[in-house]
Design a protein around this motif. Structure first.
Motif, PDB file in Angstrom:
ATOM      1  N   SER A 289       0.649 -24.916  60.042  1.00 35.75           N
ATOM      2  CA  SER A 289      -0.360 -24.058  59.423  1.00 35.75           C
ATOM      3  C   SER A 289       0.148 -23.457  58.121  1.00 35.75           C
ATOM      4  N   SER A 292       0.655 -26.214  55.294  1.00 37.89           N
ATOM      5  CA  SER A 292      -0.625 -26.679  54.771  1.00 37.89           C
ATOM      6  C   SER A 292      -1.234 -25.661  53.819  1.00 37.89           C
ATOM      7  N   THR A 293      -1.164 -24.383  54.189  1.00 34.84           N
ATOM      8  CA  THR A 293      -1.763 -23.340  53.352  1.00 34.84           C
ATOM      9  C   THR A 293      -1.024 -23.182  52.033  1.00 34.84           C
ATOM     10  N   ARG A 296      -1.314 -26.151  49.727  1.00 35.50           N
ATOM     11  CA  ARG A 296      -2.694 -26.357  49.294  1.00 35.50           C
ATOM     12  C   ARG A 296      -3.170 -27.781  49.567  1.00 35.50           C
ATOM     13  N   TYR A 427       2.397 -14.369  58.028  1.00 29.24           N
ATOM     14  CA  TYR A 427       1.221 -15.164  57.661  1.00 29.24           C
ATOM     15  C   TYR A 427      -0.052 -14.620  58.305  1.00 29.24           C
ATOM     16  N   TRP A 428       0.016 -14.317  59.619  1.00 26.46           N
ATOM     17  CA  TRP A 428      -1.191 -13.903  60.331  1.00 26.46           C
ATOM     18  C   TRP A 428      -1.319 -12.393  60.489  1.00 26.46           C
ATOM     19  N   ASP A 519      -9.559 -13.778  54.051  1.00 25.66           N
ATOM     20  CA  ASP A 519      -8.727 -14.964  53.848  1.00 25.66           C
ATOM     21  C   ASP A 519      -7.814 -14.742  52.640  1.00 25.66           C
ATOM     22  N   TRP A 521      -4.864 -15.830  51.970  1.00 33.04           N
ATOM     23  CA  TRP A 521      -4.003 -16.943  51.560  1.00 33.04           C
ATOM     24  C   TRP A 521      -4.793 -18.138  51.033  1.00 33.04           C
ATOM     25  N   ALA A 523      -6.534 -20.172  53.124  1.00 36.80           N
ATOM     26  CA  ALA A 523      -6.208 -21.165  54.147  1.00 36.80           C
ATOM     27  C   ALA A 523      -7.436 -21.979  54.527  1.00 36.80           C
ATOM     28  N   THR A 525      -8.111 -23.184  57.952  1.00 39.22           N
ATOM     29  CA  THR A 525      -8.514 -23.189  59.354  1.00 39.22           C
ATOM     30  C   THR A 525      -9.514 -22.073  59.648  1.00 39.22           C
ATOM     31  N   TRP A 528      -9.726 -17.872  59.544  1.00 39.57           N
ATOM     32  CA  TRP A 528      -9.851 -17.126  58.294  1.00 39.57           C
ATOM     33  C   TRP A 528     -11.295 -16.990  57.830  1.00 39.57           C
ATOM     34  N   GLU A 549     -10.237 -28.959  58.318  1.00 36.73           N
ATOM     35  CA  GLU A 549     -10.051 -27.721  57.555  1.00 36.73           C
ATOM     36  C   GLU A 549     -11.411 -27.200  57.129  1.00 36.73           C
TER      37      GLU A 549
END
Length: 647
Positions: A289, A292-293, A296, A427-428, A519, A521, A523, A525, A528, A549
């Protein structure tokens, strides 16, 4: 869709009759936990339970860290007498038990409990009351262990509690009994959470989210929970046999009466080595995760990544004997487990290749979460190389009981799990709290943790190669171990400073007034797409998924699910493979019965440490709690009848 399919796919919520604030208020009121401290005891919202789980596991993490610092102080110089040999053995046992049973596996499940419903477009987890019960059981089991320790009945036989050392002849008192019963507490909790997560993933995904569209973190969670179902019963069976030997007089591990001491090792390590991957596989989902974020772009080789996760899970159950190379087992069997120990490196190498390929052409943003991930690559390779070395029977026999194994264990577990875990928290954290952790303090935390980790544990490789045995409370001068032990102790305190910086960052963030966007970042998924932190019902309307995504595939008007009641806890049940709508299900209301059931179960477990009759009499309050748990309430019955009559 068939008449039984209660939900229909429609255009966005704001275009339909469901767009009014009255409906949103109804959803909020329906899915909210009751207010006040009494309401907090009845809470079943998966986000509330997950946050409590995470906080509890980090409390145990801090306690385990304090125990580690005490041990490192004792070993900083030769001949120190800061603690007694008995207390050192208790510190050693409590540290390993805390980190393995009360932190590493539960924290991974806790993060999954929060994120998985948001990632798959669900309003809750399956069996929310069971989820709350699992939390209460976990907290009470850990409290039981530490109560025994602080009252002078701490276990002193190591976190793996080998027999005959753990038998009543060599370990009198209640310390080992408390340890063995704590295993039952924590593994029961883990099994229940596994059932909740597996059912949630298979039956509550948003329409369109087929198995081939699930985020890689959800795949990692699914694989891990199946491993829990197969691994945990082994150690529960072993610990139950141990406590029966000690309290009832059975002879499962007594060779003089037909038992076998190696039976304990087989039962324990059949769980113990897969447990390493129970800790290791969820961070692989974190990393996918995050990469990927911050690259990009979607993760390269999605199918290969999924197959690598599944292969790792299968191979993990064929490695347990490499912890037993020093025992008298057939050489042919040892060769088989050597080959399996080498083969499991292949799926990990595939995943690292896919991550590097993702990063290679990505537009990288070097934020704190990505720094922890990049450090993971370095440390995992180092720990993996020493793991391949220990897969050799001849080398393992030389270093088996030395600090080389201690260094390998920490490089794999701290490096392979805690580094990605901290990255995942950074991140979260906006999704958990609606606030961003500070970037400057985050970088200080990262560099202190990275440097402290390597200063603490790299010298232990050299200590092991120079012959220092593990599980010793002191050592004489003149063996060449002094400088390396002092260095390792300094590194341990640098790690402690880094964790203190992290706690300061969290405290400043929670007290701050700046709120993070939904959101921050950019991202891809689904978690977000909702507010930060999410509302009690997670999504105002359930989305329909059209890609891996969904946040990066916003073209035209997205579709949503309508037809679910706003004034009842109604959820959509979908098919296991392709997530087609199948039915509606009415979820239970918040209840005090999970807490009462956990208290009754705790009374049974603790009482059984002192008398076998507690199992008989303790079953009575457990039965009462279960009856109250499942007894249908008037409001729930009326809601069910109303929904049955609705079209």
């Amino acid at each position: 869709m068939s008449p039984q399919e209660a939900a229909v796919v429609s255009q966005p919520l704001c275009d339909g009759p469901w767009s009014g604030p009255k409906v949103l208020r109804a959803l909020h009121n329906t899915w909210s936990d009751p207010p006040g401290w009494r309401g907090s005891l009845r809470a079943i919202d998966h986000k509330t339970i997950a946050r409590r789980f995470i906080v509890a596991t980090f409390v145990y993490f801090l306690l385990g860290g304090v125990l580690a610092l005490a041990m490192r102080l004792q070993l900083a110089r030769p001949g120190l007498r800061l603690v007694s040999p008995e207390l050192y053995n208790q510190l050693l046992t409590m540290h390993g038990t805390t980190m393995m049973f009360l932190f590493a596996v539960p924290v991974m499940q806790a993060v999954a409990l929060y994120l998985v419903p948001l990632m798959i477009g669900a309003r809750s987890v399956a069996f929310p009351r069971l989820n709350a019960f699992a939390y209460w059981i976990f907290v009470m089991g850990g409290a039981f262990l530490y109560a025994g320790f602080f009252l002078g009945s701490g276990p002193n036989t190591g976190w793996f509690s080998y027999v005959p050392l753990a038998s009543s002849d060599y370990a009198p008192g209640k310390g080992v009994d408390i340890w063995a019963q704590m295993i039952t507490f924590t593994e029961l909790s883990a099994l229940l959470v596994a059932i909740v997560l597996i059912t949630t993933i298979f039956k509550m995904r948003a329409p369109g989210m087929s198995l081939g569209r699930m985020p890689l973190f959800v795949w990692a969670t699914l694989v891990t929970q199946f491993m829990v179902l197969f691994a945990m019963p082994s150690v529960m069976l072993g610990s139950t046999a141990l406590i029966l030997d000690r309290l009832v007089g059975t002879h499962f591990y007594n060779p003089a009466r037909g038992g076998d001491v190696l039976l304990w090792q087989h039962l324990f390590w059949f769980f113990g080595h897969p447990e390493v991957y129970l800790i290791f596989i969820p961070p692989l989902g974190f990393i996918s995760s995050i990469i990927s974020t911050f690259a990009r772009r979607p993760v390269f080789g999605y199918r290969a990544m999924v197959l690598a996760l599944v292969a790792t899970a299968f191979l993990a159950f064929g490695l347990w004997v490499h912890h037993m190379f020093a025992t008298n087992l057939p050489e042919v069997g040892k060769a088989f487990f050597t080959a399996a120990s080498l083969a499991i490196a292949v799926p990990s190498a595939i995943q690292i290749f896919c991550w590097i390929a993702t990063l290679w052409n990505g537009r990288l943003a070097f934020r704190t979460p990505l720094l922890f991930v990049l450090a993971f690559f370095f440390i995992l390779v180092a720990g993996g190389m020493t793991g391949l070395m220990l897969a050799s029977v001849s080398l393992d026999l030389q270093v088996h009981d030395t600090y080389f194994v201690v260094a390998h264990l920490h490089y794999v577990l701290l490096g392979g799990a805690v580094f990605p875990l901290f990255g995942a928290i950074y991140y979260w954290f906006p999704k958990f709290t609606g606030r961003m952790l500070g970037e400057t303090l985050g970088r200080w935390h990262f560099w202190l943790f990275f440097v402290g980790f390597n200063v603490a544990f790299f010298p232990m490789h050299l200590l092991g190669l120079h012959g220092m045995p593990r599980r010793v409370w002191t050592y004489p001068q003149g063996l060449g171990w002094d400088g390396m032990n002092a260095t390792a102790t300094i590194g341990a305190f640098v790690i402690a400073v880094s964790v203190a910086v992290f706690l300061v960052n969290v405290a400043r963030c929670v007290r701050g007034e700046a709120h993070a966007p939904s959101d921050p970042w950019g991202a891809g998924t689904l978690e977000w797409s909702t507010a930060s932190p999410p509302p009690p019902h997670n999504f105002d309307t359930l989305p329909v998924i059209r890609g891996r995504e969904p946040q990066w595939m916003r073209t035209g008007h997205p579709s949503h699910v309508t037809g679910l009641a706003a004034d009842a806890r109604e959820v959509l049940v979908t098919s296991a493979f392709d997530a087609r709508p199948e039915s509606r299900s009415l979820f239970p209301e918040p209840s005090l019965w999970p807490l009462l059931g956990a208290l009754a179960t705790t009374v049974l477990f603790i009482g059984s440490v002192y008398t076998p009759w507690a199992v008989v009499w303790g079953a009575v309050p457990v039965t009462v709690a279960l009856v109250g748990w499942f007894w249908p309430g008037r409001r729930e019955t009326e809601q069910a009848l109303t929904l049955e009559r609705s079209p």
